[in-house]
Design a protein around this motif. Structure first.
Motif, PDB file in Angstrom:
ATOM      1  N   TYR A   7       5.711   2.781   1.528  1.00 31.88           N
ATOM      2  CA  TYR A   7       6.337   1.339   1.315  1.00 31.88           C
ATOM      3  C   TYR A   7       5.132   0.647   1.736  1.00 31.88           C
ATOM      4  O   TYR A   7       4.820  -0.554   1.068  1.00 31.88           O
ATOM      5  CB  TYR A   7       7.560   1.085   1.824  1.00 31.88           C
ATOM      6  N   ALA A   8       4.562   0.801   2.850  1.00 31.11           N
ATOM      7  CA  ALA A   8       3.560  -0.260   3.552  1.00 31.11           C
ATOM      8  C   ALA A   8       2.362  -0.256   2.491  1.00 31.11           C
ATOM      9  O   ALA A   8       1.903  -1.432   2.169  1.00 31.11           O
ATOM     10  CB  ALA A   8       3.231   0.193   4.944  1.00 31.11           C
ATOM     11  N   GLY A   9       1.871   0.819   2.277  1.00 28.73           N
ATOM     12  CA  GLY A   9       0.893   0.947   1.236  1.00 28.73           C
ATOM     13  C   GLY A   9       0.988   0.330  -0.253  1.00 28.73           C
ATOM     14  O   GLY A   9       0.050  -0.402  -0.490  1.00 28.73           O
ATOM     15  N   ILE A  10       2.195   0.601  -0.599  1.00 31.37           N
ATOM     16  CA  ILE A  10       2.541   0.036  -1.845  1.00 31.37           C
ATOM     17  C   ILE A  10       2.731  -1.811  -1.796  1.00 31.37           C
ATOM     18  O   ILE A  10       2.101  -2.290  -2.529  1.00 31.37           O
ATOM     19  CB  ILE A  10       3.969   0.363  -2.545  1.00 31.37           C
ATOM     20  N   ALA A  11       3.174  -2.190  -0.704  1.00 28.78           N
ATOM     21  CA  ALA A  11       3.101  -3.669  -0.286  1.00 28.78           C
ATOM     22  C   ALA A  11       1.871  -4.051  -0.378  1.00 28.78           C
ATOM     23  O   ALA A  11       1.335  -5.079  -0.826  1.00 28.78           O
ATOM     24  CB  ALA A  11       3.937  -3.713   0.907  1.00 28.78           C
ATOM     25  N   GLY A  12       0.953  -3.600   0.301  1.00 21.58           N
ATOM     26  CA  GLY A  12      -0.402  -3.829   0.509  1.00 21.58           C
ATOM     27  C   GLY A  12      -1.167  -4.046  -0.932  1.00 21.58           C
ATOM     28  O   GLY A  12      -1.797  -4.981  -1.076  1.00 21.58           O
ATOM     29  N   ILE A  13      -1.185  -3.052  -1.550  1.00 23.34           N
ATOM     30  CA  ILE A  13      -1.773  -3.099  -2.848  1.00 23.34           C
ATOM     31  C   ILE A  13      -1.160  -3.912  -3.851  1.00 23.34           C
ATOM     32  O   ILE A  13      -1.644  -4.689  -4.489  1.00 23.34           O
ATOM     33  CB  ILE A  13      -1.578  -1.560  -3.592  1.00 23.34           C
ATOM     34  N   ALA A  14       0.357  -3.999  -4.021  1.00 24.90           N
ATOM     35  CA  ALA A  14       1.081  -5.184  -4.698  1.00 24.90           C
ATOM     36  C   ALA A  14       0.515  -6.424  -4.252  1.00 24.90           C
ATOM     37  O   ALA A  14       0.164  -7.680  -5.129  1.00 24.90           O
ATOM     38  CB  ALA A  14       2.140  -4.943  -4.664  1.00 24.90           C
ATOM     39  N   VAL A  18      -1.429  -9.390  -6.430  1.00 28.74           N
ATOM     40  CA  VAL A  18      -0.904 -11.051  -6.343  1.00 28.74           C
ATOM     41  C   VAL A  18      -2.142 -11.881  -6.068  1.00 28.74           C
ATOM     42  O   VAL A  18      -2.528 -12.986  -6.676  1.00 28.74           O
ATOM     43  CB  VAL A  18       0.188 -11.025  -5.680  1.00 28.74           C
ATOM     44  N   ASN A  19      -2.912 -11.570  -4.893  1.00 30.86           N
ATOM     45  CA  ASN A  19      -4.068 -12.344  -4.696  1.00 30.86           C
ATOM     46  C   ASN A  19      -5.100 -12.336  -5.706  1.00 30.86           C
ATOM     47  O   ASN A  19      -5.666 -13.567  -5.935  1.00 30.86           O
ATOM     48  CB  ASN A  19      -4.804 -11.824  -3.480  1.00 30.86           C
ATOM     49  N   PHE A  20      -5.236 -11.322  -6.528  1.00 34.73           N
ATOM     50  CA  PHE A  20      -6.251 -11.497  -7.529  1.00 34.73           C
ATOM     51  C   PHE A  20      -5.801 -12.291  -8.727  1.00 34.73           C
ATOM     52  O   PHE A  20      -6.562 -12.852  -9.214  1.00 34.73           O
ATOM     53  CB  PHE A  20      -6.320  -9.767  -8.096  1.00 34.73           C
ATOM     54  N   LEU A  21      -4.425 -12.246  -8.973  1.00 28.70           N
ATOM     55  CA  LEU A  21      -4.059 -13.174  -9.989  1.00 28.70           C
ATOM     56  C   LEU A  21      -4.201 -14.597  -9.634  1.00 28.70           C
ATOM     57  O   LEU A  21      -4.333 -15.237 -10.562  1.00 28.70           O
ATOM     58  CB  LEU A  21      -2.596 -12.973 -10.219  1.00 28.70           C
TER      59      LEU A  21
END
Length: 142
Positions: A7-14, A18-21
């Motif tokens: 979950y921590a990894g998914i949160a970091g990637i997601a 969002v930052n990229f967007l």
């Protein structure tokens, strides 16, 4: 514990997604590019807002905090230090770090709302991990 790490990894990637967007619609130059000052650590003069380092660390820390308050609190402290360091070396403004915290909180909140979608996939991945590890240790590889 493995579920918590996924979950921590998914949160970091997601959160980084969002930052990229955000960078597609808003550009802010880095402080050293705007004020032409010397910086402690060299960095490309790309977009400053929001901080990818701070966003990733805060997102992972908040995701861990949701599942384990003690570990999450320690990781939030590390994320705060990461944010401070990004401002200290001249790569970000304090507002970039504040925006990173907001992106991270939003992302973790959104993931919590849809966590049921991740649970089956995470259970399968953890099962595969255990199967592979069992095969490796049976053969005497340690």
């Amino acid at each position: 514990m493995k579920n918590m790490v996924l979950y921590a990894g998914i949160a970091g990637i997601a959160a980084l997604l969002v930052n990229f967007l955000i960078t597609l619609v808003y550009y802010e130059p880095r402080p050293f590019a705007t004020y032409h000052t010397s910086i402690l650590i060299p960095h490309a003069a790309d977009d400053s807002f929001p901080s990818d380092h701070a966003t990733g660390t805060f997102a992972m820390a908040f995701a861990l905090w949701v599942r384990n308050r003690k570990l999450g609190s320690a990781m939030i402290l590390c994320a705060v230090l990461t944010g401070i360091s990004r401002v200290w070396v001249g790569h970000h403004y304090p507002g970039d770090i504040a925006a990173s915290i907001i992106v991270a909180l939003f992302t973790v909140w959104a993931i919590q709302k849809i966590k049921g979608l991740f649970d089956p996939a995470f259970s399968m991945l953890i099962g595969w991990y255990h199967d592979i590890w069992a095969k490796i240790t049976k053969k005497g590889y340690k």
